[in-house]
Design a protein around this motif. Structure first.
Motif, PDB file in Angstrom:
ATOM      1  N   LEU A 276       0.817  -1.213   0.000  1.00 32.48           N
ATOM      2  CA  LEU A 276       0.000   0.000   0.000  1.00 32.48           C
ATOM      3  C   LEU A 276       0.851   1.263   0.000  1.00 32.48           C
ATOM      4  O   LEU A 276       0.405   2.330  -0.445  1.00 32.48           O
ATOM      5  CB  LEU A 276      -0.935   0.000   1.214  1.00 32.48           C
ATOM      6  N   ALA A 277       2.097   1.162   0.468  1.00 36.60           N
ATOM      7  CA  ALA A 277       2.984   2.326   0.519  1.00 36.60           C
ATOM      8  C   ALA A 277       3.263   2.901  -0.864  1.00 36.60           C
ATOM      9  O   ALA A 277       3.640   4.068  -0.999  1.00 36.60           O
ATOM     10  CB  ALA A 277       4.297   1.954   1.204  1.00 36.60           C
ATOM     11  N   LEU A 278       3.061   2.091  -1.904  1.00 36.16           N
ATOM     12  CA  LEU A 278       3.315   2.570  -3.261  1.00 36.16           C
ATOM     13  C   LEU A 278       2.387   3.714  -3.664  1.00 36.16           C
ATOM     14  O   LEU A 278       2.684   4.447  -4.622  1.00 36.16           O
ATOM     15  CB  LEU A 278       3.174   1.419  -4.260  1.00 36.16           C
ATOM     16  N   VAL A 279       1.290   3.876  -2.947  1.00 30.22           N
ATOM     17  CA  VAL A 279       0.397   5.007  -3.237  1.00 30.22           C
ATOM     18  C   VAL A 279       1.132   6.332  -3.034  1.00 30.22           C
ATOM     19  O   VAL A 279       0.788   7.348  -3.652  1.00 30.22           O
ATOM     20  CB  VAL A 279      -0.864   4.935  -2.358  1.00 30.22           C
ATOM     21  N   ALA A 280       2.169   6.333  -2.198  1.00 26.24           N
ATOM     22  CA  ALA A 280       2.946   7.555  -1.972  1.00 26.24           C
ATOM     23  C   ALA A 280       3.679   8.005  -3.224  1.00 26.24           C
ATOM     24  O   ALA A 280       4.176   9.140  -3.285  1.00 26.24           O
ATOM     25  CB  ALA A 280       3.938   7.339  -0.832  1.00 26.24           C
ATOM     26  N   LEU A 281       3.739   7.139  -4.233  1.00 30.16           N
ATOM     27  CA  LEU A 281       4.334   7.555  -5.501  1.00 30.16           C
ATOM     28  C   LEU A 281       3.498   8.636  -6.188  1.00 30.16           C
ATOM     29  O   LEU A 281       4.016   9.396  -7.006  1.00 30.16           O
ATOM     30  CB  LEU A 281       4.479   6.348  -6.437  1.00 30.16           C
ATOM     31  N   VAL A 282       2.211   8.710  -5.829  1.00 33.00           N
ATOM     32  CA  VAL A 282       1.329   9.706  -6.471  1.00 33.00           C
ATOM     33  C   VAL A 282       1.785  11.127  -6.154  1.00 33.00           C
ATOM     34  O   VAL A 282       2.049  11.921  -7.079  1.00 33.00           O
ATOM     35  CB  VAL A 282      -0.137   9.467  -6.085  1.00 33.00           C
ATOM     36  N   PRO A 283       1.886  11.519  -4.861  1.00 29.18           N
ATOM     37  CA  PRO A 283       2.401  12.878  -4.616  1.00 29.18           C
ATOM     38  C   PRO A 283       3.859  13.038  -5.018  1.00 29.18           C
ATOM     39  O   PRO A 283       4.311  14.149  -5.337  1.00 29.18           O
ATOM     40  CB  PRO A 283       2.236  13.059  -3.098  1.00 29.18           C
ATOM     41  N   MET A 284       4.611  11.938  -5.048  1.00 31.65           N
ATOM     42  CA  MET A 284       6.013  12.030  -5.440  1.00 31.65           C
ATOM     43  C   MET A 284       6.162  12.404  -6.909  1.00 31.65           C
ATOM     44  O   MET A 284       7.179  12.982  -7.312  1.00 31.65           O
ATOM     45  CB  MET A 284       6.738  10.716  -5.147  1.00 31.65           C
ATOM     46  N   THR A 285       5.150  12.090  -7.722  1.00 32.43           N
ATOM     47  CA  THR A 285       5.217  12.480  -9.138  1.00 32.43           C
ATOM     48  C   THR A 285       5.209  13.996  -9.304  1.00 32.43           C
ATOM     49  O   THR A 285       5.642  14.507 -10.347  1.00 32.43           O
ATOM     50  CB  THR A 285       4.048  11.878  -9.937  1.00 32.43           C
ATOM     51  N   ALA A 286       4.705  14.713  -8.286  1.00 36.21           N
ATOM     52  CA  ALA A 286       4.789  16.178  -8.344  1.00 36.21           C
ATOM     53  C   ALA A 286       6.243  16.623  -8.391  1.00 36.21           C
ATOM     54  O   ALA A 286       6.564  17.675  -8.969  1.00 36.21           O
ATOM     55  CB  ALA A 286       4.092  16.793  -7.126  1.00 36.21           C
ATOM     56  N   GLY A 287       7.136  15.827  -7.802  1.00 35.82           N
ATOM     57  CA  GLY A 287       8.556  16.125  -7.894  1.00 35.82           C
ATOM     58  C   GLY A 287       9.071  16.016  -9.318  1.00 35.82           C
ATOM     59  O   GLY A 287       9.964  16.768  -9.725  1.00 35.82           O
ATOM     60  N   ILE A 288       8.505  15.086 -10.086  1.00 40.37           N
ATOM     61  CA  ILE A 288       8.888  14.964 -11.500  1.00 40.37           C
ATOM     62  C   ILE A 288       8.461  16.218 -12.260  1.00 40.37           C
ATOM     63  O   ILE A 288       9.209  16.742 -13.095  1.00 40.37           O
ATOM     64  CB  ILE A 288       8.262  13.700 -12.118  1.00 40.37           C
ATOM     65  N   VAL A 289       7.253  16.698 -11.961  1.00 37.87           N
ATOM     66  CA  VAL A 289       6.781  17.937 -12.579  1.00 37.87           C
ATOM     67  C   VAL A 289       7.713  19.086 -12.218  1.00 37.87           C
ATOM     68  O   VAL A 289       8.099  19.901 -13.070  1.00 37.87           O
ATOM     69  CB  VAL A 289       5.342  18.245 -12.122  1.00 37.87           C
ATOM     70  N   ALA A 290       8.104  19.164 -10.928  1.00 37.25           N
ATOM     71  CA  ALA A 290       9.003  20.230 -10.484  1.00 37.25           C
ATOM     72  C   ALA A 290      10.360  20.137 -11.186  1.00 37.25           C
ATOM     73  O   ALA A 290      10.930  21.161 -11.591  1.00 37.25           O
ATOM     74  CB  ALA A 290       9.183  20.152  -8.964  1.00 37.25           C
ATOM     75  N   TRP A 291      10.853  18.935 -11.343  1.00 36.50           N
ATOM     76  CA  TRP A 291      12.154  18.747 -11.998  1.00 36.50           C
ATOM     77  C   TRP A 291      12.093  19.180 -13.464  1.00 36.50           C
ATOM     78  O   TRP A 291      13.005  19.847 -13.963  1.00 36.50           O
ATOM     79  CB  TRP A 291      12.580  17.286 -11.893  1.00 36.50           C
ATOM     80  N   ARG A 292      11.014  18.847 -14.153  1.00 35.68           N
ATOM     81  CA  ARG A 292      10.858  19.272 -15.543  1.00 35.68           C
ATOM     82  C   ARG A 292      10.805  20.798 -15.640  1.00 35.68           C
ATOM     83  O   ARG A 292      11.370  21.396 -16.567  1.00 35.68           O
ATOM     84  CB  ARG A 292       9.597  18.670 -16.150  1.00 35.68           C
ATOM     85  N   GLY A 293      10.143  21.427 -14.661  1.00 36.91           N
ATOM     86  CA  GLY A 293      10.120  22.886 -14.639  1.00 36.91           C
ATOM     87  C   GLY A 293      11.493  23.472 -14.398  1.00 36.91           C
ATOM     88  O   GLY A 293      11.860  24.512 -14.976  1.00 36.91           O
ATOM     89  N   LEU A 294      12.269  22.808 -13.552  1.00 38.85           N
ATOM     90  CA  LEU A 294      13.628  23.265 -13.279  1.00 38.85           C
ATOM     91  C   LEU A 294      14.498  23.159 -14.525  1.00 38.85           C
ATOM     92  O   LEU A 294      15.319  24.045 -14.809  1.00 38.85           O
ATOM     93  CB  LEU A 294      14.220  22.431 -12.140  1.00 38.85           C
ATOM     94  N   VAL A 295      14.311  22.092 -15.293  1.00 39.31           N
ATOM     95  CA  VAL A 295      15.060  21.926 -16.548  1.00 39.31           C
ATOM     96  C   VAL A 295      14.733  23.056 -17.526  1.00 39.31           C
ATOM     97  O   VAL A 295      15.619  23.617 -18.184  1.00 39.31           O
ATOM     98  CB  VAL A 295      14.740  20.557 -17.186  1.00 39.31           C
ATOM     99  N   TYR A 307       6.092  25.483 -10.628  1.00 43.57           N
ATOM    100  CA  TYR A 307       6.800  24.227 -10.377  1.00 43.57           C
ATOM    101  C   TYR A 307       7.327  24.155  -8.944  1.00 43.57           C
ATOM    102  O   TYR A 307       7.536  23.068  -8.416  1.00 43.57           O
ATOM    103  CB  TYR A 307       7.944  24.081 -11.390  1.00 43.57           C
ATOM    104  N   MET A 308       7.510  25.311  -8.333  1.00 45.80           N
ATOM    105  CA  MET A 308       7.868  25.327  -6.915  1.00 45.80           C
ATOM    106  C   MET A 308       6.700  24.834  -6.071  1.00 45.80           C
ATOM    107  O   MET A 308       6.898  24.226  -5.012  1.00 45.80           O
ATOM    108  CB  MET A 308       8.300  26.732  -6.495  1.00 45.80           C
ATOM    109  N   VAL A 309       5.479  25.091  -6.528  1.00 44.77           N
ATOM    110  CA  VAL A 309       4.298  24.531  -5.856  1.00 44.77           C
ATOM    111  C   VAL A 309       4.349  23.010  -5.914  1.00 44.77           C
ATOM    112  O   VAL A 309       4.108  22.325  -4.906  1.00 44.77           O
ATOM    113  CB  VAL A 309       2.999  25.040  -6.524  1.00 44.77           C
ATOM    114  N   ALA A 310       4.685  22.466  -7.074  1.00 39.86           N
ATOM    115  CA  ALA A 310       4.789  21.011  -7.214  1.00 39.86           C
ATOM    116  C   ALA A 310       5.870  20.450  -6.306  1.00 39.86           C
ATOM    117  O   ALA A 310       5.721  19.360  -5.735  1.00 39.86           O
ATOM    118  CB  ALA A 310       5.080  20.654  -8.674  1.00 39.86           C
ATOM    119  N   ALA A 315       7.308  17.283  -1.326  1.00 40.39           N
ATOM    120  CA  ALA A 315       8.020  17.224  -0.045  1.00 40.39           C
ATOM    121  C   ALA A 315       7.081  17.014   1.138  1.00 40.39           C
ATOM    122  O   ALA A 315       7.432  16.321   2.100  1.00 40.39           O
ATOM    123  CB  ALA A 315       8.826  18.504   0.160  1.00 40.39           C
ATOM    124  N   ILE A 316       5.884  17.598   1.079  1.00 44.33           N
ATOM    125  CA  ILE A 316       4.931  17.470   2.189  1.00 44.33           C
ATOM    126  C   ILE A 316       3.958  16.324   1.957  1.00 44.33           C
ATOM    127  O   ILE A 316       3.661  15.545   2.873  1.00 44.33           O
ATOM    128  CB  ILE A 316       4.158  18.793   2.391  1.00 44.33           C
TER     129      ILE A 316
END
Length: 329
Positions: A276-295, A307-310, A315-316
């Motif tokens: 069930l812990a794999l559900v935490a990958l959902v908010p973690m994908t916001a980090g992928i969005v943030a990284w793409r914005g950083l690129v 992207y800072m919002v993402a 993180a939270i």
């Protein structure tokens, strides 16, 4: 990608007024309401959501390890953790105002402080006082936890105190230490100590799970350094972004995010964490969005803001979601 953000980025408007002329050397009498408002803003209440997420993760880990969590330890851990975080925030406001950094900062909702002392410069003493009070409360809880739940907590308490006292004036100016200090404080020290209070041990689940917020909070710190590039450099701070440039910062963000995702998946594969812990990958994908914005927008702070919002969501939202999942599993 360019290696600098200071000279090429799009500037956002500063909200500190016409200049340091607002900060008079002759302090005026400050109304209590204004002082109270400045103290509250200096604590940065919205930033304290990160503490709540980390405590939630500790609750989930302890529950997963079979501990029964009663109200008293839960409330005391919450109070001590919030006091520690609030103290760091308020001392950061005070020292950045005293150094002149606040007057040079392009403030965003995620970086640059609250602007409390720019708006109320005569509240400088009040902000220092609330920072000291929060620090005293945090130390008191640390002593209480060590004496009540075991002196195995003492090294963590001492390490946390050192981080609190040195963060703004020393750690933030060192590239690698300043990058990882928040992740260490929140992701490791806060979560591990809370787990020990709740369960009486440092389990394998706890040791592995804390790596996830450690990495994501470090990324939170990394991206939040970008808007402060010019201001930090002007006062001699050498943050990770200043020392290594936006290109290396972008690569580092991607590496830390990949490690966080890999840690979660590997922990599930080896049964340290439940499926069930794999559900935490959902908010973690916001980090992928943030990284793409950083690129794409690492040198354009205005374009980077969404992207800072993402980044904040990753993180939270990740430790919060993981904590809830461990409670439910």
């Amino acid at each position: 990608m360019t290696q600098r953000v200071g000279d090429t980025r799009t500037s956002i408007s500063r909200d500190w007024g016409p200049g340091m002329s607002r900060v008079s050397s002759a302090r005026r009498s400050l109304p209590a309401l204004a002082a109270g408002r400045a103290m509250l803003r200096s604590l940065r209440p919205t930033f304290l959501l990160l503490t709540l997420a980390c405590v939630a993760l500790a609750v989930g880990i302890a529950h997963h390890d079979g501990a029964t969590i009663t109200l008293t330890p839960l409330l005391t851990v919450l109070a001590g953790s919030l006091a520690a975080h609030a103290s760091v925030n308020a001392f950061n406001e005070y020292h950045d105002f005293r150094s002149g950094l606040d007057s040079r900062t392009d403030r965003t909702p995620f970086s640059g402080g609250s602007g409390a002392l720019i708006d109320e410069p005569d509240a400088e003493g009040a902000v220092f006082a609330i920072a000291a009070v929060m620090l005293t409360i945090a130390i008191g809880f640390g002593v209480y936890f060590a004496s009540t739940y075991g002196f195995a907590l003492l090294p963590i308490a001492v390490a946390g105190l050192v981080l609190m006292l040195t963060y703004t004036q020393w750690l933030t100016g060192r590239p690698l230490v300043g990058l990882f200090a928040p992740g260490l404080g929140f992701g490791v020290l806060m979560v591990l100590s809370a787990c020990y209070v709740f369960s009486g041990r440092f389990s394998l689940t706890a040791i592995v799970a804390v790596l996830i917020p450690f990495l994501l909070v470090s990324n939170l710190q990394l991206m939040n350094q970008l808007p402060d590039y010019d201001a930090d450099r002007s006062v001699g701070r050498e943050t990770f972004v200043i020392a290594y440039g936006t290109g290396a910062s972008t690569i580092t963000y991607g590496v830390l995010l990949t490690l966080a995702i890999t840690t979660l998946i590997f922990a599930v594969i080896v049964s340290v964490l439940p499926v069930l812990a794999l559900v935490a990958l959902v908010p973690m994908t916001a980090g992928i969005v943030a990284w793409r914005g950083l690129v794409r927008h690492g040198d354009d702070i205005v374009s980077l803001l969404p992207y800072m919002v993402a980044n904040v969501i990753a993180a939270i939202g990740t430790p919060l979601t993981l904590g809830i999942e461990l409670i439910l599993s």
